[in-house]
Design a protein around this motif. Sequence first.
Motif, PDB file in Angstrom:
ATOM      1  N   THR A 130      81.876  42.987 -43.774  1.00  0.00           N
ATOM      2  CA  THR A 130      81.956  43.742 -42.525  1.00  0.00           C
ATOM      3  C   THR A 130      80.953  44.888 -42.587  1.00  0.00           C
ATOM      4  N   TRP A 186      92.106  41.476 -38.102  1.00  0.00           N
ATOM      5  CA  TRP A 186      93.371  41.951 -38.653  1.00  0.00           C
ATOM      6  C   TRP A 186      94.422  41.003 -38.093  1.00  0.00           C
ATOM      7  N   ASP A 200      98.543  40.077 -37.989  1.00  0.00           N
ATOM      8  CA  ASP A 200      99.932  40.395 -38.290  1.00  0.00           C
ATOM      9  C   ASP A 200     100.683  39.080 -38.362  1.00  0.00           C
ATOM     10  N   ARG A 213     100.378  42.570 -42.766  1.00  0.00           N
ATOM     11  CA  ARG A 213      99.107  42.661 -42.050  1.00  0.00           C
ATOM     12  C   ARG A 213      97.994  42.358 -43.048  1.00  0.00           C
ATOM     13  N   TYR A 214      97.137  41.433 -42.674  1.00  0.00           N
ATOM     14  CA  TYR A 214      95.986  41.081 -43.493  1.00  0.00           C
ATOM     15  C   TYR A 214      94.726  41.333 -42.686  1.00  0.00           C
ATOM     16  N   ARG A 215      93.654  41.607 -43.392  1.00  0.00           N
ATOM     17  CA  ARG A 215      92.338  41.632 -42.763  1.00  0.00           C
ATOM     18  C   ARG A 215      91.442  40.723 -43.576  1.00  0.00           C
ATOM     19  N   THR A 225      95.538  47.628 -49.042  1.00  0.00           N
ATOM     20  CA  THR A 225      95.369  47.758 -47.593  1.00  0.00           C
ATOM     21  C   THR A 225      95.504  46.419 -46.870  1.00  0.00           C
ATOM     22  N   ALA A 265      93.430  43.899 -47.244  1.00  0.00           N
ATOM     23  CA  ALA A 265      92.102  43.294 -47.069  1.00  0.00           C
ATOM     24  C   ALA A 265      91.974  42.140 -48.050  1.00  0.00           C
ATOM     25  N   HIS A 274      93.832  41.145 -34.148  1.00  0.00           N
ATOM     26  CA  HIS A 274      93.043  42.278 -33.633  1.00  0.00           C
ATOM     27  C   HIS A 274      91.627  42.199 -34.205  1.00  0.00           C
ATOM     28  N   TYR A 275      90.657  42.618 -33.408  1.00  0.00           N
ATOM     29  CA  TYR A 275      89.281  42.707 -33.896  1.00  0.00           C
ATOM     30  C   TYR A 275      88.776  44.143 -33.917  1.00  0.00           C
ATOM     31  N   PRO A 309      90.449  48.047 -35.283  1.00  0.00           N
ATOM     32  CA  PRO A 309      91.592  48.503 -36.090  1.00  0.00           C
ATOM     33  C   PRO A 309      92.828  48.741 -35.235  1.00  0.00           C
TER      34      PRO A 309
END
Length: 164
Positions: free
Chosen positions: A11, A94, A96, A106-108, A119, A121, A158-159, A161
């Motif tokens: 990113t 992101w 959920d 929650r993952y990213r 976090t 990630a 989500h794209y 935050p």
Amino acid sequence: MTAAKKRDYITRAGWQRLADELDYLWREKRPHVTRELSAAAAEGDRSENAEYIYRKKELREIDRRVRYLGKRLDELTVVETTPDDPDKVFFGAWIDVLDDDDSSHRYRIVGADETDAATGAISLNSPVARALIGKRLGDIVEIALPQGRRELEIVAIHYTPPAD
């Protein structure tokens, strides 16, 4: 015939963190350690000078990391675009999810250079990310993990935050 080189994605924020680390090491940390090394060397016998030995080792580690970051930043492909379909999971999202026990997570999905379990990630190459990529809002995915099989339901994507 040569195999195509696999791309390593990151990113913009992840790339910037690596670039900032390189800048800090090169402009601040390395000059400081070099000054300390010179001061230790001026004290005389270097073979028994713990400060000199320590600073020499520290300088080698900084130089190793600077070389690595310099090469790595050139190899990475920064992904800055958002997908046309925001209800589908792609790199940088992101996500959920609810698991089998109705626990939310929650993952990213990020590149390997920016993973951080604390976090959420996770690497694009992880089993969870591979299972989630391409799935849609509301989909239930089954993931094979070393601890066993696990089901996750995608409840939000989500794209930018998420605000919470």
